[in-house]
Design an enzyme around this catalytic site. Structure first.
Site, PDB file in Angstrom:
ATOM      1  CB  THR A 135      77.429 -54.484 -52.385  1.00 33.14           C
ATOM      2  OG1 THR A 135      77.082 -55.851 -52.599  1.00 33.14           O
ATOM      3  CG2 THR A 135      78.802 -54.220 -52.967  1.00 33.14           C
ATOM      4  CB  SER A 174      81.202 -62.350 -50.117  1.00 36.19           C
ATOM      5  OG  SER A 174      80.040 -61.885 -50.776  1.00 36.19           O
ATOM      6  CG  ASN A 176      76.394 -62.124 -50.991  1.00 41.16           C
ATOM      7  OD1 ASN A 176      76.048 -60.946 -50.924  1.00 41.16           O
ATOM      8  ND2 ASN A 176      76.530 -62.770 -52.139  1.00 41.16           N
ATOM      9  CB  THR A 221      35.117 -60.637 -19.158  1.00 41.85           C
ATOM     10  OG1 THR A 221      33.761 -60.784 -18.733  1.00 41.85           O
ATOM     11  CG2 THR A 221      36.048 -61.312 -18.157  1.00 41.85           C
ATOM     12  CB  SER A 352      43.038 -29.639 -24.396  1.00 43.69           C
ATOM     13  OG  SER A 352      42.248 -28.882 -25.305  1.00 43.69           O
ATOM     14  CB  SER A 353      45.554 -26.037 -27.852  1.00 44.51           C
ATOM     15  OG  SER A 353      44.559 -26.492 -28.772  1.00 44.51           O
ATOM     16  CE  LYS A 358      40.200 -34.059 -23.267  1.00 48.03           C
ATOM     17  NZ  LYS A 358      41.258 -34.971 -23.687  1.00 48.03           N
TER      18      LYS A 358
END
Length: 508
Positions: A135, A174, A176, A221, A352-353, A358
């Site tokens: 509403t 409405s 709705n 698999t 990476s830090s 990497k």
């Protein structure tokens, strides 16, 4: 249908006491021209509103009541577009039926056109998290459209005797029936955008498969070596997996074309002309270009949120398939020294830090993360769907938020996967060739010619001694070198082309 990006309103109440204090001060100060903010009244009392606001007292109350997420409904521009289409169709239908004069209908129509073109988005400020079945959202539209219409007529905002949010903009409607219809129109736009990106991603995998034609690798698999295949077959499999989702998503869009507009409060059509449902359906179909149909039973259709569950469920399935593909990409590109290292994912940022050099598979990872969010959103929507009671489900707003968020995330995730990952993947041909030289799994192709038991025995021997399967087969006197050469071609091993059965020794 193009939509302009919306702006977050500067005066939206956030879930922060300081923001609330600032807002309250703003509506009690003089405007730049020295005029006091306007005052509006409803059944609960009167309120002062910012003089330049297009929204009214209903939105003001919603700002107090739903300071939850700090995110206004304008973050979902497709919902705004869909709602503007619904209000525009209603105004045209009301004018056609003679229950709204042409002048007012024209003002509403023009205001809706402004919204559809991307205007006034900063005026849709009620929180995405709200009670009341939507509403507050419906009234946000009614008030903004009314005040924009008044402005177009040269009248001051709040002059509702001339154009009223309820009596004129909301006539024959409405929350709705307008909210779920607007949501469906908006979702069709979002889904079409998703489908377009899905097609591009599918084609990117297909193109990459063609680039990898003839490159043989080990199929697996349960993460164990299985039988040979080509890298092209693997990537074409990804493409086909995504292509199969097209039909499901297109079917969902067609389900959204059935609406309950004209139902008004609970499906009886109370307060609306009996001819309104068909008239507004025709106008909405013309406005959207979609074959809109009215549900056969509006009392049943009004609380029924099955279509939204279908959208969410189908989106989740697509997300899970896409996430599995990204799992595969991460595995195939793992390493580079101690992993599969069959393909190279394009390096897009340092990984990476602390570890120099990497590089991580961040693009597939973010797609995985989006899939997790989509799955969680589907749980939220499922619970909201179950919580409906009697003639209405009150949780349309949270369904809308979940669906639009997930569709936005998924569309963006597919775009970044295509642009920043798939298009730049390369194959490690040398590594794949080395793997195939000693691959025991090729013996599976020989079972029709030497039998399962001898094949199993030779496979165990090859694994234990690192001997080549071909050498063991010949040493055992089971096949000749010539027969093996014919049986172990790439085409036969991967079934990438149909081939005839080889002639047995001594066959004429």
């Amino acid at each position: 249908m193009s939509l302009r990006a919306s702006r977050v309103p500067t005066f939206a109440v956030m879930a922060d006491p300081r923001a609330e204090e600032t807002f309250q001060k703003s509506i009690h100060t003089l405007t730049p021209d020295g005029a006091w903010p306007r005052t509006e009244t409803d059944g609960l009392g009167s309120r002062r509103l910012p003089a330049d606001a297009y929204w009214g007292i209903n939105v003001s109350r919603a700002l107090d009541n739903f300071a939850i997420s700090g995110r206004p409904i304008s973050i979902h521009p497709d919902l705004l577009f869909g709602y503007a289409c619904v209000k525009q169709a209603a105004a045209r239908a009301n004018a056609q039926l003679g229950v709204l004069d042409a002048t007012r209908a024209s003002l509403i129509d023009r205001a809706c056109e402004d919204i559809k073109s991307g205007g006034l988005h900063d005026q849709f400020i009620v929180d995405v998290m709200q009670g009341g079945a939507g509403t507050s959202t419906n009234m946000n539209f009614n008030e903004v459209i009314a005040n924009r219409g008044l402005e177009l007529a040269g009248r001051p905002r709040g002059d509702y005797a001339h154009l009223d949010p309820n009596d004129h903009v909301n006539r024959s409607q409405s929350t709705n029936d307008t909210y779920p219809t607007a949501l469906k129109v908006g979702l069709m736009l979002s889904l079409e955008r998703l489908l377009a990106e899905l097609h591009l991603l599918e084609q990117a995998f297909r193109d990459k498969g063609e680039e990898f034609a003839g490159i043989v690798k080990i199929g697996r698999t349960q993460l164990q070596d299985a039988v040979p295949m080509t890298l092209q077959q693997e990537f074409e499999g990804f493409a086909i997996t995504l292509a199969r989702e097209h039909t499901s998503l297109e079917t969902v869009i067609r389900r959204l074309e059935e609406v309950n507009l004209g139902a008004t409060a609970i499906g009886t059509g109370i307060a609306a002309d009996p001819r309104f449902a068909e008239a507004v359906r025709q106008h909405l179909a013309d406005i959207t270009g979609r074959p809109i149909v009215t549900a056969s039973n509006l009392i049943q259709a009004t609380p029924d949120v099955g279509a939204f569950m279908e959208v969410s469920g189908t989106l989740k399935r697509t997300a899970m398939k896409l996430s599995k593909i990204c799992n595969d990409l991460r595995l195939l590109g793992s390493g580079p020294q101690a992993g599969f290292n069959e393909i190279n994912l394009p390096p897009v940022q340092a990984g990476s830090s602390i570890m120099p050099g990497k590089v991580n598979p961040v693009i597939p990872e973010v797609v995985n993360a989006v899939a997790f969010v989509v799955a969680g959103g589907d749980v939220t929507l499922t619970m909201a769907a179950e919580a409906g009671q009697l003639q209405l489900n009150a949780f349309g707003p949270v369904m809308a938020h979940v669906l639009f968020e997930n569709l936005k995330y998924m569309t963006a995730a597919m775009a970044t996967l295509r642009v920043n990952c798939v298009r730049g993947i390369t194959a490690n041909k040398e590594r794949l060739e080395r793997q195939m030289e000693s691959f025991v799994g090729v013996i599976t192709a020989l079972i029709p010619h030497i039998g399962y038991a001898p094949a199993a025995r030779l496979a165990r021997e090859a694994l234990a001694t690192n001997a080549r399967i071909a050498d063991l087969v010949v040493s055992a006197g089971l096949l000749t070198r010539e027969q093996l050469a014919e049986l172990l071609t790439v085409e036969r091993l991967t079934r990438s082309q149909p081939v005839a059965a080889p002639e047995e020794e001594g066959t004429p």
